[in-house]
Design a protein around this motif. Structure first.
Motif, PDB file in Angstrom:
ATOM      1  N   THR A  25     -40.262 -13.675   9.273  1.00  0.00           N
ATOM      2  CA  THR A  25     -40.132 -12.314   9.784  1.00  0.00           C
ATOM      3  C   THR A  25     -40.502 -11.315   8.702  1.00  0.00           C
ATOM      4  N   ILE A  26     -41.113 -10.232   9.119  1.00  0.00           N
ATOM      5  CA  ILE A  26     -41.352  -9.082   8.259  1.00  0.00           C
ATOM      6  C   ILE A  26     -40.634  -7.919   8.921  1.00  0.00           C
ATOM      7  N   ASN A  27     -39.647  -7.367   8.214  1.00  0.00           N
ATOM      8  CA  ASN A  27     -38.845  -6.262   8.740  1.00  0.00           C
ATOM      9  C   ASN A  27     -39.297  -4.957   8.109  1.00  0.00           C
ATOM     10  N   ALA A  28     -39.510  -3.951   8.929  1.00  0.00           N
ATOM     11  CA  ALA A  28     -39.865  -2.619   8.445  1.00  0.00           C
ATOM     12  C   ALA A  28     -38.681  -2.024   7.680  1.00  0.00           C
ATOM     13  N   PRO A  29     -38.939  -1.068   6.794  1.00  0.00           N
ATOM     14  CA  PRO A  29     -37.843  -0.423   6.054  1.00  0.00           C
ATOM     15  C   PRO A  29     -36.783   0.142   7.008  1.00  0.00           C
ATOM     16  N   GLY A  30     -35.524  -0.158   6.702  1.00  0.00           N
ATOM     17  CA  GLY A  30     -34.421   0.375   7.494  1.00  0.00           C
ATOM     18  C   GLY A  30     -34.144  -0.359   8.791  1.00  0.00           C
ATOM     19  N   PHE A  31     -34.866  -1.452   9.067  1.00  0.00           N
ATOM     20  CA  PHE A  31     -34.677  -2.175  10.333  1.00  0.00           C
ATOM     21  C   PHE A  31     -33.972  -3.504  10.125  1.00  0.00           C
ATOM     22  N   GLY A  32     -33.228  -3.887  11.142  1.00  0.00           N
ATOM     23  CA  GLY A  32     -32.564  -5.172  11.236  1.00  0.00           C
ATOM     24  C   GLY A  32     -31.941  -5.265  12.612  1.00  0.00           C
ATOM     25  N   PRO A  33     -31.433  -6.436  12.986  1.00  0.00           N
ATOM     26  CA  PRO A  33     -30.879  -6.613  14.332  1.00  0.00           C
ATOM     27  C   PRO A  33     -29.490  -5.986  14.460  1.00  0.00           C
ATOM     28  N   PRO A  34     -29.050  -5.744  15.698  1.00  0.00           N
ATOM     29  CA  PRO A  34     -27.649  -5.339  15.892  1.00  0.00           C
ATOM     30  C   PRO A  34     -26.731  -6.454  15.385  1.00  0.00           C
ATOM     31  N   ARG A  35     -25.519  -6.103  15.008  1.00  0.00           N
ATOM     32  CA  ARG A  35     -24.542  -7.132  14.626  1.00  0.00           C
ATOM     33  C   ARG A  35     -24.332  -8.039  15.842  1.00  0.00           C
ATOM     34  N   HIS A  36     -24.292  -9.340  15.580  1.00  0.00           N
ATOM     35  CA  HIS A  36     -24.236 -10.293  16.682  1.00  0.00           C
ATOM     36  C   HIS A  36     -23.714 -11.644  16.211  1.00  0.00           C
ATOM     37  N   ARG A  37     -23.484 -12.533  17.175  1.00  0.00           N
ATOM     38  CA  ARG A  37     -23.196 -13.932  16.876  1.00  0.00           C
ATOM     39  C   ARG A  37     -23.761 -14.787  18.000  1.00  0.00           C
ATOM     40  N   HIS A  38     -24.063 -16.029  17.655  1.00  0.00           N
ATOM     41  CA  HIS A  38     -24.662 -16.975  18.595  1.00  0.00           C
ATOM     42  C   HIS A  38     -24.365 -18.389  18.132  1.00  0.00           C
ATOM     43  N   PRO A  39     -24.557 -19.383  19.002  1.00  0.00           N
ATOM     44  CA  PRO A  39     -24.226 -20.758  18.627  1.00  0.00           C
ATOM     45  C   PRO A  39     -25.122 -21.347  17.531  1.00  0.00           C
ATOM     46  N   GLU A  40     -26.349 -20.856  17.412  1.00  0.00           N
ATOM     47  CA  GLU A  40     -27.280 -21.422  16.437  1.00  0.00           C
ATOM     48  C   GLU A  40     -26.897 -21.039  15.011  1.00  0.00           C
ATOM     49  N   ALA A  41     -27.037 -21.983  14.089  1.00  0.00           N
ATOM     50  CA  ALA A  41     -26.907 -21.690  12.665  1.00  0.00           C
ATOM     51  C   ALA A  41     -28.257 -21.171  12.178  1.00  0.00           C
ATOM     52  N   GLU A  42     -28.222 -20.287  11.177  1.00  0.00           N
ATOM     53  CA  GLU A  42     -29.456 -19.750  10.601  1.00  0.00           C
ATOM     54  C   GLU A  42     -29.415 -19.883   9.086  1.00  0.00           C
ATOM     55  N   ILE A  43     -30.538 -20.285   8.524  1.00  0.00           N
ATOM     56  CA  ILE A  43     -30.696 -20.348   7.075  1.00  0.00           C
ATOM     57  C   ILE A  43     -31.862 -19.424   6.730  1.00  0.00           C
ATOM     58  N   PHE A  44     -31.555 -18.372   5.969  1.00  0.00           N
ATOM     59  CA  PHE A  44     -32.534 -17.348   5.595  1.00  0.00           C
ATOM     60  C   PHE A  44     -32.956 -17.545   4.137  1.00  0.00           C
ATOM     61  N   ARG A  45     -34.222 -17.337   3.831  1.00  0.00           N
ATOM     62  CA  ARG A  45     -34.689 -17.271   2.437  1.00  0.00           C
ATOM     63  C   ARG A  45     -35.511 -16.009   2.301  1.00  0.00           C
ATOM     64  N   VAL A  46     -35.090 -15.130   1.394  1.00  0.00           N
ATOM     65  CA  VAL A  46     -35.786 -13.863   1.176  1.00  0.00           C
ATOM     66  C   VAL A  46     -37.042 -14.146   0.348  1.00  0.00           C
ATOM     67  N   ILE A  47     -38.176 -13.729   0.879  1.00  0.00           N
ATOM     68  CA  ILE A  47     -39.472 -13.956   0.220  1.00  0.00           C
ATOM     69  C   ILE A  47     -39.966 -12.683  -0.460  1.00  0.00           C
ATOM     70  N   GLU A  48     -39.760 -11.545   0.177  1.00  0.00           N
ATOM     71  CA  GLU A  48     -40.152 -10.242  -0.381  1.00  0.00           C
ATOM     72  C   GLU A  48     -39.098  -9.217  -0.013  1.00  0.00           C
TER      73      GLU A  48
END
Length: 160
Positions: free
Chosen positions: A42-65
């Motif tokens: 994913t590439i997120n524009a400045p100041g953007f991100g998802p609403p606070r949420h929860r779901h059954p899936e686990a997520e593993i994030f790695r910041v690249i930039e």
């Protein structure tokens, strides 16, 4: 688990979802792992991100930039280039790109999610990063996602 051969080229064009400030690359769709996991960029524009949420899936994030402000179970912290953030399934979370330039992450989700359909649909219920609450709740039921509040704001104070 079976993984099928796949070559996701770095020259592929993203799925652009401007309503949520997102460029999405599906690097490994669910079918390539028998729906065990998917891998997206994913590439997120400045100041953007998802609403606070929860779901059954686990997520593993790695910041690249860039740099992100994450919130998980009410704790806020910065994630820098090279950091890995693991969010277990069922944990309330959200994040925001806190820089003035696009920020990029790789995300592994398990079990798999049809990320192209999910994020394209999410863009349809968001307007300039703000949710249409009624549409967002209906969308959440369809995708088994509970939306818990507005997106994290980049000026919120970290707690860690």
């Amino acid at each position: 688990m079976t993984v099928t051969f796949l070559h996701s080229k770095g020259t592929e064009l993203p799925i652009k979802i401007p309503a949520i400030g997102l460029d999405l690359f599906v690097r490994m769709p669910p079918a390539a792992s028998g729906n065990e996991f998917c891998f997206i960029e994913t590439i997120n524009a400045p100041g953007f991100g998802p609403p606070r949420h929860r779901h059954p899936e686990a997520e593993i994030f790695r910041v690249i930039e860039g740099r992100y402000l994450y919130e998980a179970d009410g704790k806020r912290f910065y994630a820098e280039v090279g950091d890995v953030v693991c969010i277990p399934g069922g944990v309330e979370h959200g994040f925001v790109n806190v820089t003035d330039a696009p920020a990029r992450q790789y995300i592994l989700m398990t079990p798999a999610l049809d990320a192209a359909a999910f994020f394209t649909e999410l863009g349809g219920v968001m307007h300039n990063g703000l949710p249409d609450t009624k549409a967002l709740n209906a969308f959440g039921i369809k995708w088994q996602v509970e939306f818990l509040g507005p997106p994290v704001k980049r000026d919120e104070t970290p707690t860690e």
